[in-house]
Design an enzyme around this catalytic site. Structure first.
Site, mmCIF file in Angstrom:
data_model
loop_
_atom_site.group_PDB
_atom_site.id
_atom_site.type_symbol
_atom_site.label_atom_id
_atom_site.label_comp_id
_atom_site.label_asym_id
_atom_site.label_seq_id
_atom_site.Cartn_x
_atom_site.Cartn_y
_atom_site.Cartn_z
ATOM 1 N N LYS A 194 0.833 -1.203 0.000
ATOM 2 C CA LYS A 194 0.000 0.000 0.000
ATOM 3 C C LYS A 194 0.870 1.256 0.000
ATOM 4 C CE LYS A 194 -1.609 1.550 4.021
ATOM 5 N NZ LYS A 194 -1.195 2.914 4.391
ATOM 6 N N ASN A 195 1.905 1.266 0.840
ATOM 7 C CA ASN A 195 2.712 2.473 1.005
ATOM 8 C C ASN A 195 3.710 2.717 -0.126
ATOM 9 O OD1 ASN A 195 1.241 3.005 3.237
ATOM 10 N ND2 ASN A 195 2.788 2.334 4.701
ATOM 11 N N ARG A 251 -4.783 10.481 4.685
ATOM 12 C CA ARG A 251 -3.764 11.532 4.773
ATOM 13 C C ARG A 251 -2.803 11.491 3.582
ATOM 14 N NH1 ARG A 251 -2.516 13.376 9.017
ATOM 15 N NH2 ARG A 251 -0.435 13.769 8.341
ATOM 16 N N CYS A 253 -4.448 12.275 13.194
ATOM 17 C CA CYS A 253 -5.095 10.965 13.105
ATOM 18 C C CYS A 253 -4.862 10.219 14.407
ATOM 19 C CB CYS A 253 -4.614 10.201 11.882
ATOM 20 S SG CYS A 253 -3.175 9.191 12.164
ATOM 21 N N ARG A 292 0.810 14.403 13.331
ATOM 22 C CA ARG A 292 1.297 14.163 11.964
ATOM 23 C C ARG A 292 1.250 15.418 11.087
ATOM 24 N NH1 ARG A 292 -0.892 8.509 9.791
ATOM 25 N NH2 ARG A 292 0.968 8.688 8.475
ATOM 26 N N PRO A 293 1.975 16.464 11.436
ATOM 27 C CA PRO A 293 1.984 17.672 10.608
ATOM 28 C C PRO A 293 2.680 17.403 9.273
ATOM 29 C CG PRO A 293 3.711 17.770 12.268
ATOM 30 C CD PRO A 293 2.924 16.514 12.548
ATOM 31 N N ILE A 294 2.545 18.299 8.303
ATOM 32 C CA ILE A 294 3.270 18.174 7.027
ATOM 33 C C ILE A 294 4.205 19.369 6.820
ATOM 34 C CG2 ILE A 294 1.559 16.675 5.909
ATOM 35 C CD1 ILE A 294 0.649 19.201 4.327
ATOM 36 N N LEU A 335 7.309 19.666 7.180
ATOM 37 C CA LEU A 335 8.556 19.357 6.472
ATOM 38 C C LEU A 335 8.337 19.255 4.956
ATOM 39 C CD1 LEU A 335 9.975 16.705 8.984
ATOM 40 C CD2 LEU A 335 10.569 19.140 8.818
ATOM 41 N N ASP A 395 5.041 0.298 11.939
ATOM 42 C CA ASP A 395 3.821 -0.339 11.435
ATOM 43 C C ASP A 395 3.705 -1.804 11.838
ATOM 44 O OD1 ASP A 395 3.748 1.514 8.271
ATOM 45 O OD2 ASP A 395 3.272 2.085 10.324
ATOM 46 N N ARG A 451 -8.531 -0.752 4.797
ATOM 47 C CA ARG A 451 -7.737 0.306 4.160
ATOM 48 C C ARG A 451 -6.401 -0.206 3.673
ATOM 49 N NH1 ARG A 451 -6.861 5.590 7.348
ATOM 50 N NH2 ARG A 451 -5.729 5.834 5.386
HETATM 51 C C1 EPZ Z 1 4.443 6.825 6.356
HETATM 52 O O1 EPZ Z 1 3.675 7.866 6.948
HETATM 53 C C2 EPZ Z 1 3.516 5.622 6.236
HETATM 54 N N1 EPZ Z 1 2.391 5.978 5.398
HETATM 55 C C3 EPZ Z 1 3.039 5.215 7.620
HETATM 56 O O2 EPZ Z 1 2.256 4.021 7.495
HETATM 57 C C4 EPZ Z 1 4.235 4.881 8.486
HETATM 58 O O3 EPZ Z 1 3.812 4.603 9.797
HETATM 59 C C5 EPZ Z 1 5.200 6.082 8.518
HETATM 60 O O4 EPZ Z 1 5.565 6.471 7.193
HETATM 61 C C6 EPZ Z 1 6.481 5.760 9.270
HETATM 62 O O5 EPZ Z 1 7.109 4.653 8.761
HETATM 63 C C7 EPZ Z 1 2.555 5.984 4.044
HETATM 64 O O6 EPZ Z 1 3.606 5.721 3.507
HETATM 65 C C8 EPZ Z 1 1.358 6.333 3.228
HETATM 66 P P1 EPZ Z 1 6.485 10.190 8.451
HETATM 67 P P2 EPZ Z 1 4.223 9.380 6.966
HETATM 68 O O7 EPZ Z 1 6.340 11.473 7.711
HETATM 69 O O8 EPZ Z 1 5.054 9.623 5.782
HETATM 70 C C9 EPZ Z 1 6.820 13.571 11.808
HETATM 71 C C10 EPZ Z 1 0.425 2.580 7.817
HETATM 72 O O9 EPZ Z 1 0.043 1.994 8.847
HETATM 73 N N2 EPZ Z 1 6.649 14.548 10.706
HETATM 74 O O10 EPZ Z 1 7.644 9.338 8.107
HETATM 75 O O11 EPZ Z 1 3.059 10.250 7.217
HETATM 76 C C11 EPZ Z 1 5.573 12.721 12.013
HETATM 77 O O12 EPZ Z 1 4.622 13.359 12.800
HETATM 78 C C12 EPZ Z 1 0.884 4.042 7.896
HETATM 79 O O13 EPZ Z 1 0.473 2.048 6.709
HETATM 80 C C13 EPZ Z 1 6.666 15.899 11.017
HETATM 81 O O14 EPZ Z 1 6.824 16.301 12.174
HETATM 82 O O15 EPZ Z 1 5.138 9.344 8.275
HETATM 83 C C14 EPZ Z 1 6.141 11.454 12.650
HETATM 84 O O16 EPZ Z 1 6.287 11.642 14.016
HETATM 85 C C15 EPZ Z 1 0.609 4.656 9.228
HETATM 86 N N3 EPZ Z 1 6.492 16.795 9.993
HETATM 87 C C16 EPZ Z 1 7.502 11.341 11.961
HETATM 88 O O17 EPZ Z 1 7.815 12.624 11.437
HETATM 89 C C17 EPZ Z 1 6.329 16.398 8.692
HETATM 90 O O18 EPZ Z 1 6.182 17.248 7.802
HETATM 91 C C18 EPZ Z 1 7.553 10.307 10.834
HETATM 92 O O19 EPZ Z 1 6.441 10.495 10.010
HETATM 93 C C19 EPZ Z 1 6.319 15.032 8.416
HETATM 94 C C20 EPZ Z 1 6.494 14.121 9.437
#
Ligand code: EPZ
Length: 432
Positions: free
Chosen positions: A22-23, A92, A116, A121-123, A125, A304, A396
């Site tokens: 999925k990812n 998201r 969520c 989970r801010p964006i 970055l 995960d 999902r």
């Molecule tokens: C991806 O989410 C996966 N989703 C998630 O899988 C997975 O848990 C996660 O990576 C970590 O491995 C998809 O690929 C669609 P991150 P993502 O940005 O990219 C912080 C599942 O169960 N952060 O790597 O959203 C954030 O809050 C899902 O399949 C910021 O602060 O995760 C977290 O603490 C759940 N600002 C950390 O970084 C940002 O702009 C890592 O999040 C982005 C992230």
């Protein structure tokens, strides 16, 4: 609202096939927006998130010819470069259209994904990366609005490793003017799979799978075909289920090299783990030893698989400490496992599980995708009937989970209204 009615305990046995990831499917499908030519996908997982993204692509103006596991996406023109709240709130990962639309259309409007179950989970970055590439980015009325006549290559150093942040920056940089260097990039196999697709579309990318990714922007990208990488999280879920139920399962069509953090720990607790190029066989019987895990970005132990490991930890001999370092609120499955008889206490980012704690069937509630998988696994090991509510979370990200597990000897039934196990046609409970 569907539920799973699970009769346990079960000892899983046999072969189970892995679906596409999925990812990886989500960023790869979004990448199709970068060209007006057709991009053909195979090995897509038959899960709701993939269908949601296909719906978003159609909303943007792409034609999407799709079957359960294949799709051809052709975006001759970008109709509306926006991702509305109604779609983004259900998934998201819709933010993954930000990079491609900004790069190809020069402007984009995407609803900010709210928080969520597992964290804020801010964006920020993602947005900082686009600003670095010269985009104007504003947040207004719950939407991100970004514009750039043409993005410019830049050096993007992520403070925190972010998977979709890395992917969004890669997607945007493929059509930027000049060179982009992403530092502290995510190294997940799904990021690598996206790079493989982008290169097949004509992008100049190197370093994927390492902390530094280099992208040389090009004028345009072209048609390509791509088979999605197998889902290491789905494969890991079934591997853990084999150990928890003291079974003997071969997970086929997966990439064991993507699961080293897990297989090392399964061996450490005393399970037998055999790997070949594309299959993993996990066998276990009798007592297994407690073992600590700490989640981390790839190649560390995946967050995960944290919930599923916790379900296993309830059956291990001794104290296992599980440390969640990636998300700040990813222990919602603990209270439900405790309802089934688990002995787990929470201390901030640590969960301390004491085992073995024989589980008993109960009515439990799923809160997010991976937590629901953990509850299903616990239901397989528990004595009696477990009813897992809100399995829409599972749908999902897991393709045909109940069919796959029933193929290994489980007794799971999907019910839309509460019914007793005895209503299953032809099912006769053995009296002791
Ligand atoms: C991806 O989410 C996966 N989703 C998630 O899988 C997975 O848990 C996660 O990576 C970590 O491995 C998809 O690929 C669609 P991150 P993502 O940005 O990219 C912080 C599942 O169960 N952060 O790597 O959203 C954030 O809050 C899902 O399949 C910021 O602060 O995760 C977290 O603490 C759940 N600002 C950390 O970084 C940002 O702009 C890592 O999040 C982005 C992230």
């Amino acid at each position: 609202m569907d539920k799973f009615v699970i009769d346990g305990p079960t000892r899983l046995q046999g072969d189970v096939a892995t679906s596409g990831a999925k990812n990886a499917a989500l960023p790869c499908l979004a990448a199709a927006l970068l060209t007006e030519e057709p991009v053909a996908f195979s090995n897509l997982p038959d899960v709701r998130d993939v269908r949601t993204l296909q719906k978003l692509l159609r909303h943007i103006g792409a034609s999407v010819e799709a079957s359960k596991t294949t799709a051809t996406v052709e975006t001759r023109t970008i109709g509306s470069a926006d991702a509305p709240y109604d779609l983004v709130k259900t998934m998201r990962a819709s933010v993954l259209v930000l990079g491609p639309l900004l790069a190809r259309a020069g402007s984009v409007r995407v609803s900010l994904p709210g928080g969520c179950a597992i964290g804020v989970r801010p964006i920020n970055l993602h947005l900082a990366a686009f600003r670095k590439m010269g985009a104007e980015v504003e947040l207004e009325h719950g939407y991100v609005e970004a514009r750039a006549s043409r993005l410019s290559g830049a050096e993007i150093a992520f403070d925190t490793v972010t998977v979709t942040g890395t992917e969004n920056a890669m997607l945007a940089a493929t059509l930027a003017r000049g060179t982009t260097r992403i530092l502290n990039a995510a190294r997940e196999p799904e990021v690598v799979d996206l790079a493989v697709l982008l290169r097949a579309m004509g992008a100049w990318i190197s370093g994927e799978g390492t902390e530094t990714i280099l992208i040389e922007g090009v004028e345009r990208l072209h048609a390509a075909t791509h088979a999605i990488v197998p889902d290491r999280i789905e494969a890991g879920t079934y591997a853990i289920a084999a150990a928890l139920t003291r079974g003997d399962v071969a997970v086929t069509g997966c990439r064991p090299e993507h699961l080293k953090a897990l297989t090392a720990r399964l061996s450490a607790v005393g399970a037998s783990v055999e790997s070949s190029q594309d299959a993993l066989r996990v066998r276990a019987s009798g007592p297994l030893a407690a073992h600590d895990v700490e989640t981390a970005p790839y190649p560390g132990f995946p967050t995960d698989l944290q919930a599923q490991w916790m379900a296993l930890a309830t059956s291990l001999e001794g104290i296992s400490t599980i440390t969640e370092t990636v998300f700040e609120n990813r222990f919602q499955h603990v209270a439900e496992l405790v309802r089934m008889g688990a002995r787990i206490r929470l201390e901030g980012r640590w969960a301390v599980a004491e085992g073995p704690a024989p589980l008993t069937g109960a009515a439990v509630m799923a809160s997010d995708l991976r937590a629901s998988a953990a509850l299903v696994l616990a239901g397989l090991a528990a004595r009696g009937e477990t009813v897992v509510d809100r399995v829409y979370h599972l749908d999902r990200g897991y393709a045909q989970m109940e069919q796959k597990l029933n193929g290994l000897g489980a007794r799971i039934r999907r019910a839309s209204a509460p019914t007793g196990i005895h209503s299953i046609p032809g099912y006769v409970r053995e009296t002791p």
